[in-house]
Design an enzyme around this catalytic site. Structure first.
Site, mmCIF file in Angstrom:
data_model
loop_
_atom_site.group_PDB
_atom_site.id
_atom_site.type_symbol
_atom_site.label_atom_id
_atom_site.label_comp_id
_atom_site.label_asym_id
_atom_site.label_seq_id
_atom_site.Cartn_x
_atom_site.Cartn_y
_atom_site.Cartn_z
ATOM 1 N N GLY A 20 -23.522 8.325 30.382
ATOM 2 C CA GLY A 20 -24.202 9.617 30.453
ATOM 3 C C GLY A 20 -25.257 9.747 31.537
ATOM 4 O O GLY A 20 -26.133 10.601 31.445
ATOM 5 N N ASN A 22 -24.804 10.927 34.469
ATOM 6 C CA ASN A 22 -24.624 12.268 35.045
ATOM 7 C C ASN A 22 -25.130 13.351 34.096
ATOM 8 O O ASN A 22 -25.774 14.304 34.528
ATOM 9 C CB ASN A 22 -23.149 12.508 35.378
ATOM 10 C CG ASN A 22 -22.744 11.820 36.660
ATOM 11 O OD1 ASN A 22 -23.118 12.240 37.745
ATOM 12 N ND2 ASN A 22 -22.005 10.725 36.535
ATOM 13 N N LEU A 95 -13.452 11.269 28.941
ATOM 14 C CA LEU A 95 -12.183 10.574 29.141
ATOM 15 C C LEU A 95 -10.971 11.235 28.497
ATOM 16 O O LEU A 95 -9.852 10.772 28.665
ATOM 17 C CB LEU A 95 -12.299 9.132 28.627
ATOM 18 C CG LEU A 95 -13.345 8.283 29.367
ATOM 19 C CD1 LEU A 95 -13.386 6.873 28.799
ATOM 20 C CD2 LEU A 95 -13.049 8.243 30.865
ATOM 21 N N ASN A 112 -15.322 19.310 36.565
ATOM 22 C CA ASN A 112 -15.255 17.858 36.374
ATOM 23 C C ASN A 112 -15.751 17.153 37.624
ATOM 24 O O ASN A 112 -15.678 17.695 38.727
ATOM 25 C CB ASN A 112 -13.798 17.450 36.113
ATOM 26 C CG ASN A 112 -13.647 15.949 35.856
ATOM 27 O OD1 ASN A 112 -14.422 15.352 35.104
ATOM 28 N ND2 ASN A 112 -12.659 15.336 36.486
ATOM 29 N N HIS A 114 -14.985 13.590 39.684
ATOM 30 C CA HIS A 114 -14.071 12.455 39.765
ATOM 31 C C HIS A 114 -14.615 11.483 40.815
ATOM 32 O O HIS A 114 -14.984 11.913 41.914
ATOM 33 C CB HIS A 114 -12.664 12.937 40.166
ATOM 34 C CG HIS A 114 -11.664 11.830 40.156
ATOM 35 N ND1 HIS A 114 -11.125 11.340 38.980
ATOM 36 C CD2 HIS A 114 -11.153 11.074 41.149
ATOM 37 C CE1 HIS A 114 -10.305 10.345 39.268
ATOM 38 N NE2 HIS A 114 -10.304 10.159 40.576
ATOM 39 N N ASP A 155 -6.977 16.144 37.106
ATOM 40 C CA ASP A 155 -7.519 16.014 38.467
ATOM 41 C C ASP A 155 -6.829 16.888 39.512
ATOM 42 O O ASP A 155 -6.693 16.477 40.671
ATOM 43 C CB ASP A 155 -7.438 14.545 38.922
ATOM 44 C CG ASP A 155 -8.254 13.632 38.021
ATOM 45 O OD1 ASP A 155 -9.253 14.094 37.462
ATOM 46 O OD2 ASP A 155 -7.868 12.460 37.888
ATOM 47 N N GLU A 186 -26.896 12.627 43.570
ATOM 48 C CA GLU A 186 -27.406 13.532 44.602
ATOM 49 C C GLU A 186 -26.747 14.920 44.543
ATOM 50 O O GLU A 186 -27.423 15.928 44.753
ATOM 51 C CB GLU A 186 -27.165 12.896 45.981
ATOM 52 C CG GLU A 186 -27.789 13.694 47.109
ATOM 53 C CD GLU A 186 -27.540 13.064 48.475
ATOM 54 O OE1 GLU A 186 -27.084 11.899 48.541
ATOM 55 O OE2 GLU A 186 -27.784 13.760 49.476
#
Ligand code: GRF
Length: 200
Positions: A20, A22, A95, A112, A114, A155, A186
């Site tokens: 977590g 992010n 996931l 999302n 990736h 994706d 960032e």
């Protein structure tokens, strides 16, 4: 003539399965501000560290079983999204596959991240360290992050943003993971904010 007006504040749900970092970064970016707020973290793993991060940040969490999250009629999940008036879903280290009912309901509103440069190194099984191992094994000179919309396939949705980093011959998968982590920290919240602010 009627003008469409943007909501003042958008509500975000983050779906996460693991550490977590992010999710925490997105919460810190938005919460307390005026543009959007993370209302809830949805998680499929009761032991995921993201739940501790959310508790520390005072963001409510819901742990739902895998079967509920992947089924085509996820009643409990839909209720949580409705109760919290969720406008956008952010997948941050999540996931499980998103059911079609949800991609249809939130068309253009699920984002999302990736940890590679899609369309390379994407698809089923390409998550976490699997991605960085595959990048190193393939002798890639560059890797990076891809932030994209989510549709019915893994994706493959519209790419919103990519950032690159070099991969040196001596780099291990762990070295690549560290560089990717910095890029994620960032760019992910800013990219979400930019995308949301462009929507009507
Ligand atoms: C990140 O590398 C993200 O790109 C990938 O899974 C990882 C999650 O890390 N999808 P964290 O749980 O946000 O720390």
């Amino acid at each position: 003539m009627r003008h469409q007006t943007r909501k003042v504040m958008d509500n975000i749900a983050i779906f996460a399965s693991g550490s977590g970092s992010n999710a925490q970064n997105i919460i810190e970016h938005f919460n307390g501000g005026t543009k959007a707020a993370v209302k809830i973290i949805i998680c499929n793993n009761p032991n995921a560290y993201v739940l501790e991060r959310a508790a520390r940040a005072n963001v409510p969490t819901a742990v739902l079983p895998r079967e509920e999250l992947i089924c085509e009629t996820p009643g409990k999940l839909m209720s949580l999204l409705k109760e919290n008036s969720i406008d956008y879903i952010i997948l941050a280290g999540y996931l499980l596959k998103i059911p079609r009912s949800l991609t249809e309901m939130y068309r253009g509103k699920i984002i999302n991240i990736h940890p590679a440069l899609l369309p390379k190194f994407g698809g089923k099984g390409m998550y976490g360290m699997n991605v960085h191992k595959a990048v190193v094994e393939a002798g890639e000179k560059m890797s990076g992050i891809t932030i994209h919309l989510v549709d019915e396939k893994y994706d493959s949705g519209k790419i919103l943003f990519q950032a690159k980093c070099p991969v040196f011959p001596e780099d291990t998968p762990e070295d690549v993971a560290a560089k990717i982590h910095l890029l994620e920290q960032e760019h992910f919240p800013e990219t979400i904010e930019r995308y949301i602010s462009m929507q009507i």
